[in-house]
Design an enzyme around this catalytic site. Structure first.
Site, mmCIF file in Angstrom:
data_model
loop_
_atom_site.group_PDB
_atom_site.id
_atom_site.type_symbol
_atom_site.label_atom_id
_atom_site.label_comp_id
_atom_site.label_asym_id
_atom_site.label_seq_id
_atom_site.Cartn_x
_atom_site.Cartn_y
_atom_site.Cartn_z
ATOM 1 N N ASP A 124 -19.313 -12.038 -12.565
ATOM 2 C CA ASP A 124 -20.548 -11.740 -11.829
ATOM 3 C C ASP A 124 -21.656 -11.484 -12.841
ATOM 4 O O ASP A 124 -21.408 -11.381 -14.036
ATOM 5 C CB ASP A 124 -20.330 -10.545 -10.911
ATOM 6 C CG ASP A 124 -20.002 -9.308 -11.688
ATOM 7 O OD1 ASP A 124 -20.933 -8.630 -12.127
ATOM 8 O OD2 ASP A 124 -18.800 -9.031 -11.896
ATOM 9 N N SER A 125 -22.858 -11.361 -12.348
ATOM 10 C CA SER A 125 -24.019 -11.229 -13.235
ATOM 11 C C SER A 125 -24.145 -9.838 -13.822
ATOM 12 O O SER A 125 -24.846 -9.628 -14.791
ATOM 13 C CB SER A 125 -25.283 -11.533 -12.447
ATOM 14 O OG SER A 125 -25.490 -10.506 -11.488
ATOM 15 N N ASP A 298 -14.055 -13.509 -2.474
ATOM 16 C CA ASP A 298 -13.539 -12.454 -3.342
ATOM 17 C C ASP A 298 -13.764 -11.131 -2.639
ATOM 18 O O ASP A 298 -14.662 -11.006 -1.810
ATOM 19 C CB ASP A 298 -14.298 -12.408 -4.667
ATOM 20 C CG ASP A 298 -15.609 -11.659 -4.525
ATOM 21 O OD1 ASP A 298 -16.545 -12.238 -3.945
ATOM 22 O OD2 ASP A 298 -15.687 -10.492 -4.930
ATOM 23 N N CYS A 336 7.741 -12.721 3.381
ATOM 24 C CA CYS A 336 7.002 -12.765 2.111
ATOM 25 C C CYS A 336 7.941 -13.018 0.936
ATOM 26 O O CYS A 336 9.015 -12.420 0.847
ATOM 27 C CB CYS A 336 6.240 -11.459 1.910
ATOM 28 S SG CYS A 336 5.272 -11.434 0.388
ATOM 29 N N CYS A 338 7.079 -12.551 -2.265
ATOM 30 C CA CYS A 338 6.603 -11.867 -3.476
ATOM 31 C C CYS A 338 7.720 -11.012 -4.093
ATOM 32 O O CYS A 338 8.676 -10.653 -3.419
ATOM 33 C CB CYS A 338 5.365 -11.013 -3.157
ATOM 34 S SG CYS A 338 5.723 -9.336 -2.611
ATOM 35 N N CYS A 341 8.670 -7.805 -2.081
ATOM 36 C CA CYS A 341 9.456 -8.002 -0.862
ATOM 37 C C CYS A 341 10.856 -8.534 -1.157
ATOM 38 O O CYS A 341 11.779 -8.313 -0.371
ATOM 39 C CB CYS A 341 8.711 -8.930 0.100
ATOM 40 S SG CYS A 341 7.219 -8.158 0.754
ATOM 41 N N HIS A 367 2.169 -7.230 -3.699
ATOM 42 C CA HIS A 367 2.379 -7.776 -2.360
ATOM 43 C C HIS A 367 1.047 -8.179 -1.710
ATOM 44 O O HIS A 367 0.951 -9.247 -1.108
ATOM 45 C CB HIS A 367 3.120 -6.791 -1.450
ATOM 46 C CG HIS A 367 3.058 -7.210 -0.022
ATOM 47 N ND1 HIS A 367 3.876 -8.189 0.500
ATOM 48 C CD2 HIS A 367 2.187 -6.870 0.971
ATOM 49 C CE1 HIS A 367 3.524 -8.416 1.753
ATOM 50 N NE2 HIS A 367 2.507 -7.626 2.069
HETATM 51 ZN ZN LIG Z 1 5.464 -9.259 -0.328
#
Ligand SMILES: [Zn+2]
Length: 422
Positions: A124-125, A298, A336, A338, A341, A367
């Site tokens: 960002d600036s 974002d 999930c 990830c 999980c 997660h």
């Molecule tokens: Zn997860």
């Protein structure tokens, strides 16, 4: 991880629309640092799936970009972020520009080398942080003047200085310095900020010393006034910039006003350039704003909320500190994939959170980032498979239990682009 793949930026261009080069005509400048290819478009809404080629690799859009502050996510390393499939994240210019400072980061091979992050970076600036964090900031035509919170010296962040810092950081996408006003403000100050942001865009464009390697994005301002926002769009889209951000929203305005400004903006933005909606990260907002034609997002929300023990799931969130999870031996989300999980139960995370163990922060952050990335992936797949409207209805049904409970602004926004929920 291996050393940053600087060589990627010199690869010969594939048959994509090289945005900056095509605008200037072939042979008039160095190869563009960005190329966008629209891969699929929703037949009804403004949703689209694209391939965004950047100096550190190709990013599939729609994309959610996690936010780092001091060069990395709080609680997640660059290597972990990479293995979750993240291909672009945000670096924070204000913090990095102040400490350790751009010279040191340049010595370390730019922010990519400093973080050891081989994927793309957006910075960002620095302006937004200054105005929002520091009471002692003052905006003039020159730039944003403020006192360093570290040593009290007066510093001027001009458009040129912001680009100089971002050039030193070496980010793939840089943001122009804009004149930020509260999104709920009305009156002449909003108009002044919009015009100043256009002037500052021109100064940023002139200041960019690495346009062949670093893409400068314009930020559309104009508050909640459709006339001012249209005027800003009209002026900024005349400039030869590689991409556009929709700024000045997600700051306390009503959701009604929010989606109308988003859709007005995407209506006027060029098809062949990426559209980045700043500060948006709630799952419902992401789904709706993809339907309205946005490509990039974002937000600090998913990582910030993780630090309070809130885990994102398709039905909303789980407050893992609550008693009900003390003996719950399921993972956060069965579906999930990830690392959290795969390995840990809600009961375990509940116990960690209650003992103030910092590992809890890591597990829930991991997660939540995985959740955001997977959501964007699912959205993209549905656009590619021409079933985005069905995806939206299924998503809302799961999130709210019943389509009738979907927030009215989302219903209206989706209806406006041909996705009726009822
Ligand atoms: Zn997860």
């Amino acid at each position: 991880m291996a050393a940053p793949r600087e060589s990627q930026s010199t690869r010969s261009p594939e048959p994509m629309a090289a945005v900056a080069a095509s605008a200037a005509g072939p042979g008039t400048r160095a190869p563009a640092a960005l190329a966008l290819r629209v891969v699929a478009e929703c037949g009804r809404s403004k949703a689209r799936a694209c391939e965004l080629r950047l100096p550190h690799g190709t990013v599939a859009t729609p994309v959610f970009m996690p936010v780092g502050t001091q060069g990395t996510m709080k609680g997640v390393t660059a290597a972990q972020l990479d293995s979750l499939g993240c291909r672009i994240c945000l670096g924070n210019t204000y913090h990095l520009g102040m400490r350790p400072g751009p010279e040191l980061i340049q010595k370390a091979g730019g922010l990519h080398g400093f973080m050891n992050w081989n994927q793309n970076l957006l910075t960002d600036s620095g302006g937004f942080q200054m105005v929002s964090l520091l009471a002692l900031s003052e905006v003039t035509e020159e730039g944003v003047r403020f006192r360093s919170p570290y040593d009290g010296t007066e510093i001027l962040l001009s458009p040129e200085k912001s680009v100089e810092i971002q050039n030193a950081l070496g980010s793939d996408i840089m943001m122009q310095l804009d004149d930020v006003v509260s999104s709920t403000l009305t009156g002449s100050r909003v108009e002044e900020a919009m015009h100043r942001s256009i002037r500052w865009l021109d100064r940023c464009i002139s200041a960019n010393r690495r346009p062949d390697q670093q893409n400068l994005f314009a930020i559309i301002q104009g508050g909640l006034d459709p006339v001012l926002r249209s005027k800003c769009l009209e002026e900024m889209t005349k400039r030869d910039v590689p991409g556009f951000a929709i700024g000045g929203l997600s700051g306390g305005e009503s959701k009604e006003q929010f989606w109308k400004m988003v859709t007005l903006s995407t209506d006027q933005l060029p098809r062949e350039k990426p559209r980045y909606l700043m500060g948006v990260g709630y799952a419902t907002d992401l789904v709706v704003c993809v339907a309205l034609g946005c490509d990039m997002f974002d937000c600090v929300f998913p990582t910030r909320t993780a630090r309070f023990g809130s885990a994102l799931v398709p039905t909303g969130n789980l407050q893992l500190k609550k008693k009900q999870f003390a003996k719950d031996f399921q993972p956060i989300d069965e579906a999930c994939t990830c690392p959290t999980c795969q390995r840990h139960t809600r009961a375990f995370l509940h116990a960690l959170l209650h003992s103030n163990n910092t590992a809890a922060l890591h597990h829930v952050t991991t997660h939540n980032i995985a959740y955001q990335l997977r959501l964007m992936d699912a959205i993209r797949t549905s656009i590619m498979e021409h079933r985005f409207p069905d995806f939206v209805r299924d998503f809302m049904k799961t999130m709210y239990g019943d389509l009738g409970r979907c927030p009215s602004w989302a219903v209206e926004a989706l209806e406006s682009v041909g996705i009726p929920l009822n």
